[in-house]
Design an enzyme around this catalytic site. Structure first.
Site, PDB file in Angstrom:
ATOM      1  N   LYS A  13       0.851  -1.206   0.000  1.00  0.00           N
ATOM      2  CA  LYS A  13       0.000   0.000   0.000  1.00  0.00           C
ATOM      3  C   LYS A  13       0.877   1.243   0.000  1.00  0.00           C
ATOM      4  O   LYS A  13       2.057   1.185   0.363  1.00  0.00           O
ATOM      5  CB  LYS A  13      -0.928   0.048   1.218  1.00  0.00           C
ATOM      6  N   PRO A  96       9.823  -4.037  -0.273  1.00  0.00           N
ATOM      7  CA  PRO A  96      10.903  -3.679   0.654  1.00  0.00           C
ATOM      8  C   PRO A  96      10.366  -3.538   2.075  1.00  0.00           C
ATOM      9  O   PRO A  96       9.232  -3.089   2.277  1.00  0.00           O
ATOM     10  CB  PRO A  96      11.400  -2.329   0.134  1.00  0.00           C
ATOM     11  N   GLY A  98      10.281  -2.248   6.114  1.00  0.00           N
ATOM     12  CA  GLY A  98      10.525  -1.013   6.862  1.00  0.00           C
ATOM     13  C   GLY A  98      10.488   0.190   5.941  1.00  0.00           C
ATOM     14  O   GLY A  98      11.247   1.139   6.099  1.00  0.00           O
ATOM     15  N   GLY A 100       7.382   1.683   4.795  1.00  0.00           N
ATOM     16  CA  GLY A 100       6.111   2.416   4.796  1.00  0.00           C
ATOM     17  C   GLY A 100       5.160   1.887   3.738  1.00  0.00           C
ATOM     18  O   GLY A 100       4.162   2.516   3.402  1.00  0.00           O
ATOM     19  N   GLY A 104       4.676  -6.122   5.819  1.00  0.00           N
ATOM     20  CA  GLY A 104       4.424  -7.060   6.914  1.00  0.00           C
ATOM     21  C   GLY A 104       2.943  -7.135   7.252  1.00  0.00           C
ATOM     22  O   GLY A 104       2.382  -8.224   7.459  1.00  0.00           O
ATOM     23  N   SER A 105       2.290  -5.982   7.286  1.00  0.00           N
ATOM     24  CA  SER A 105       0.857  -5.936   7.598  1.00  0.00           C
ATOM     25  C   SER A 105       0.055  -6.664   6.529  1.00  0.00           C
ATOM     26  O   SER A 105      -0.903  -7.395   6.819  1.00  0.00           O
ATOM     27  CB  SER A 105       0.361  -4.483   7.662  1.00  0.00           C
ATOM     28  N   ASP A 138      -1.991  -1.221  10.648  1.00  0.00           N
ATOM     29  CA  ASP A 138      -2.284  -1.211   9.208  1.00  0.00           C
ATOM     30  C   ASP A 138      -2.878  -2.535   8.710  1.00  0.00           C
ATOM     31  O   ASP A 138      -3.260  -2.639   7.549  1.00  0.00           O
ATOM     32  CB  ASP A 138      -1.001  -0.943   8.401  1.00  0.00           C
TER      33      ASP A 138
HETATM   34  O1  C5P Z   1       0.355  -0.697  15.341  1.00  0.00           O
HETATM   35  P1  C5P Z   1       1.761  -0.944  14.966  1.00  0.00           P
HETATM   36  O2  C5P Z   1       2.382  -2.084  15.714  1.00  0.00           O
HETATM   37  O3  C5P Z   1       1.991  -1.028  13.497  1.00  0.00           O
HETATM   38  O4  C5P Z   1       2.577   0.377  15.436  1.00  0.00           O
HETATM   39  C1  C5P Z   1       3.968   0.402  15.613  1.00  0.00           C
HETATM   40  C2  C5P Z   1       4.327   1.610  16.475  1.00  0.00           C
HETATM   41  O5  C5P Z   1       4.049   2.828  15.766  1.00  0.00           O
HETATM   42  C3  C5P Z   1       3.499   1.731  17.755  1.00  0.00           C
HETATM   43  O6  C5P Z   1       4.077   1.033  18.804  1.00  0.00           O
HETATM   44  C4  C5P Z   1       3.511   3.230  18.013  1.00  0.00           C
HETATM   45  O7  C5P Z   1       4.713   3.612  18.618  1.00  0.00           O
HETATM   46  C5  C5P Z   1       3.498   3.821  16.617  1.00  0.00           C
HETATM   47  N1  C5P Z   1       2.146   4.202  16.135  1.00  0.00           N
HETATM   48  C6  C5P Z   1       1.549   5.340  16.657  1.00  0.00           C
HETATM   49  N2  C5P Z   1       0.318   5.724  16.187  1.00  0.00           N
HETATM   50  C7  C5P Z   1      -0.313   5.019  15.209  1.00  0.00           C
HETATM   51  C8  C5P Z   1       0.280   3.839  14.676  1.00  0.00           C
HETATM   52  C9  C5P Z   1       1.524   3.471  15.157  1.00  0.00           C
HETATM   53  O8  C5P Z   1       2.102   6.015  17.521  1.00  0.00           O
HETATM   54  N3  C5P Z   1      -1.488   5.450  14.744  1.00  0.00           N
END
Ligand code: C5P
Length: 318
Positions: A13, A96, A98, A100, A104-105, A138
């Protein structure tokens, strides 16, 4: 009983726009974003042999990704749905990491969707969503695909009109930005109250005239470009070469450029060949195409075209 096999695509995405409104009491950040699936994809091969007892799950992953979300998704699904048998998965990675791009999601969601079909469980979408939310912010988006509005931490989703299959270049630099690190780099000064009306206005204006994709924004750009200045140069290069929208995706470090036509993209492509980048030429992927591609890959295991896929094995449970 013969093993049940499938090779399921797991699409990347981009965030066509991403506004970070503020930090919430639970530590997550309140977002407004437009998610968009693209044609670039990994592939996950599944081999499932049902059994009366026991559960064995294996993932072959050449990159040895630590704490692989595909494996976590498989364990979560099988444990919560009471699946018995041997599951082997092979992850063929192209997206790739890490970057964005949600690789992984997307893998995690592909596993949740495929396992329903392969194991004969009819897991309602609400339950799949809860599993997806617990795996990452995500992941729920990839249960739907296409173009979607994401609110909250990105898990509250609403469909938006299908995007046209515009041509897109994705540039993946050899830079890994951890999501948590990117949120920290935003810093306090740039974050205001969750009701910052200027940010909400900018975002609303974008969504209302999204058709031409102008006015896209990503609040991570200032912070992430500060950490990696070469990203700003590649973004300007995409614009100079004719992209009518060029942005960081998610919290980076991948950049994407949407081109008005294929010819413009083909002209831009060679101009990046000497840069230290992985370059992918792809298109926006609509919700209809996303679902058709996933359903198609599970064809011999599903009945009809319902979403999420409906397993044909349901009536033949062990
Ligand atoms: O939800 P996910 O594990 O992908 O998020 C990874 C990290 O990104 C979270 O631990 C948090 O620090 C940060 N995050 C956030 N706000 C979001 C999504 C992610 O602060 N809306």
């Amino acid at each position: 009983m013969p093993p049940r096999r499938a090779a399921v695509p797991s699409f990347a995405k981009v965030n066509l726009s991403l506004k970070v409104l503020g930090r919430r009491a639970d530590g997550y950040h309140e977002l407004r974003t437009v998610f968009q699936t693209v044609g670039l994809h990994d592939r996950i091969e599944f081999d499932f042999a049902p059994a009366r007892r026991g559960l064995e799950i294996e993932l072959e992953d050449a990159l040895a990704i630590p704490d692989n979300l595909a494996l976590r998704a498989a364990r979560l699904y099988c444990e919560s749905e009471g699946v018995r048998g041997a599951l082997r998965m092979k992850l063929r990675k192209r997206i790739p990491m890490g970057a964005g791009l949600g690789g992984g999601s997307s893998n995690a969601a592909a596993v949740l969707l495929a396992l329903g079909a392969l194991t004969g469980r009819r897991t309602p979408l609400g339950r799949l969503r809860r599993m997806a939310e617990s795996l990452g912010s995500d992941v729920p988006f990839f249960l739907y695909g296409g173009t979607a509005l994401g609110l909250g931490r990105g898990e509250e989703l609403y469909p938006l009109p299908e995007a046209r299959p515009c041509s897109m270049l994705i540039l993946a630099p050899p830079v890994h930005v951890s999501t948590a690190e990117a949120y920290r780099a935003l810093g306090r000064p740039s974050l205001t109250s969750p009701f910052d009306s200027r940010k909400l206005n900018v975002f609303q204006s974008f969504v209302w005239r999204m058709e031409n994709l102008s006015g896209t924004e990503n609040d991570f750009e200032a912070a992430v470009f500060g950490l990696h200045p070469e990203l700003a140069r590649w973004k300007r290069k995409l614009e100079r070469l004719g992209a009518h929208a060029a942005r960081l995706s998610g919290s980076g470090a991948a950049l994407f450029g949407v081109f008005p036509d294929r010819a413009k993209l083909q002209g831009a492509l060679p101009k990046f060949s000497k840069e230290p980048l992985k370059v992918f030429s792809t298109t926006l992927l609509s919700r209809a195409r996303y679902r058709a591609r996933v359903l198609g890959s599970l064809r011999e295991h599903v009945i009809g075209n319902d979403w999420p896929p409906v397993s044909r094995y349901e009536r033949h449970e062990l």
